[in-house]
Design an enzyme around this catalytic site. Structure first.
Site, PDB file in Angstrom:
ATOM      1  N   LYS A  11       0.769  -1.346   0.151  1.00  0.00           N
ATOM      2  CA  LYS A  11      -0.099   0.031  -0.088  1.00  0.00           C
ATOM      3  C   LYS A  11       0.936   1.364   0.015  1.00  0.00           C
ATOM      4  CE  LYS A  11      -3.995  -2.264   2.205  1.00  0.00           C
ATOM      5  NZ  LYS A  11      -4.896  -2.236   3.312  1.00  0.00           N
ATOM      6  N   PHE A  59     -16.291   3.387   6.121  1.00  0.00           N
ATOM      7  CA  PHE A  59     -15.045   3.618   5.758  1.00  0.00           C
ATOM      8  C   PHE A  59     -14.440   3.479   4.391  1.00  0.00           C
ATOM      9  CE2 PHE A  59     -15.309  -1.095   6.557  1.00  0.00           C
ATOM     10  CZ  PHE A  59     -14.713  -1.661   5.556  1.00  0.00           C
ATOM     11  N   ARG A  87      -0.991 -14.425   4.509  1.00  0.00           N
ATOM     12  CA  ARG A  87      -1.862 -13.836   5.671  1.00  0.00           C
ATOM     13  C   ARG A  87      -0.986 -13.971   6.996  1.00  0.00           C
ATOM     14  NH1 ARG A  87      -6.241 -11.411   4.088  1.00  0.00           N
ATOM     15  NH2 ARG A  87      -7.153 -11.280   6.264  1.00  0.00           N
ATOM     16  N   ASN A 114      -2.137   0.197   6.810  1.00  0.00           N
ATOM     17  CA  ASN A 114      -1.528  -0.826   7.552  1.00  0.00           C
ATOM     18  C   ASN A 114      -0.717  -1.637   6.505  1.00  0.00           C
ATOM     19  OD1 ASN A 114      -3.550  -2.201   5.710  1.00  0.00           O
ATOM     20  ND2 ASN A 114      -4.565  -3.069   7.301  1.00  0.00           N
ATOM     21  N   HIS A 117      -1.923  -5.271   1.538  1.00  0.00           N
ATOM     22  CA  HIS A 117      -3.189  -6.086   1.383  1.00  0.00           C
ATOM     23  C   HIS A 117      -3.143  -7.611   0.815  1.00  0.00           C
ATOM     24  CE1 HIS A 117      -7.372  -7.340  -0.115  1.00  0.00           C
ATOM     25  NE2 HIS A 117      -6.759  -7.799  -1.324  1.00  0.00           N
TER      26      HIS A 117
END
Length: 143
Positions: A11, A59, A87, A114, A117
């Site tokens: 990100k 959001f 993950r 964060n 993804h």
């Protein structure tokens, strides 16, 4: 165990921190191969389409705004149990809850910014990979 593919996005926050290589190294050291990769600056339309399942969530607008705030690195990872492995490497969505040594614990600041993804299932992975890459852009490497 089966060889799978999963989508990973580094990100804008992590791209801005210049930790792309460190993140990719973690994938490779865990046995995942990068079979497609590109850096793009997502448009509102492209980011909104990718996160369409969240369109009615409060959001959504902030998520699209964040994902279009700078370039991202979109990649397809391939390997044994790639979805679960990715993950595990990412850690919890909220970096404050992520285990030490995970990507989010090490590189993320907030639940919004964060760092990465990752697809949450093989079904999502297939859809997400197809959203960003044509078949010709994915170069299988598993033996």
């Amino acid at each position: 165990m089966a060889v799978e593919r999963t989508l990973s996005i580094i990100k804008p926050d992590a791209v801005a921190k210049n930790v792309i290589g460190e993140i990719v190294t973690r994938f490779e050291k865990a046995g995942l191969s990068v079979v497609a990769m590109k850096m793009v600056h997502l448009s509102d339309e492209k980011a909104g389409g990718f996160y369409a399942e969240h369109k009615e969530r409060p959001f959504f607008k902030d998520l699209v705004g964040f994902m279009t705030s700078g370039p991202v690195v979109v990649q397809v990872l391939e390997g044994e149990d790639a979805v679960a492995k990715n993950r595990d490497l990412m850690g919890a969505t909220n970096p404050k809850e992520a285990e030490a040594g995970t990507i989010r614990a090490d590189f993320a600041e907030t639940i919004d910014a964060n760092a990465v993804h990752g697809s949450d299932s093989t079904e999502s992975a297939a859809r997400e990979v197809a959203y960003f890459f044509s078949d010709e852009e994915v170069c299988p490497r598993a033996s």
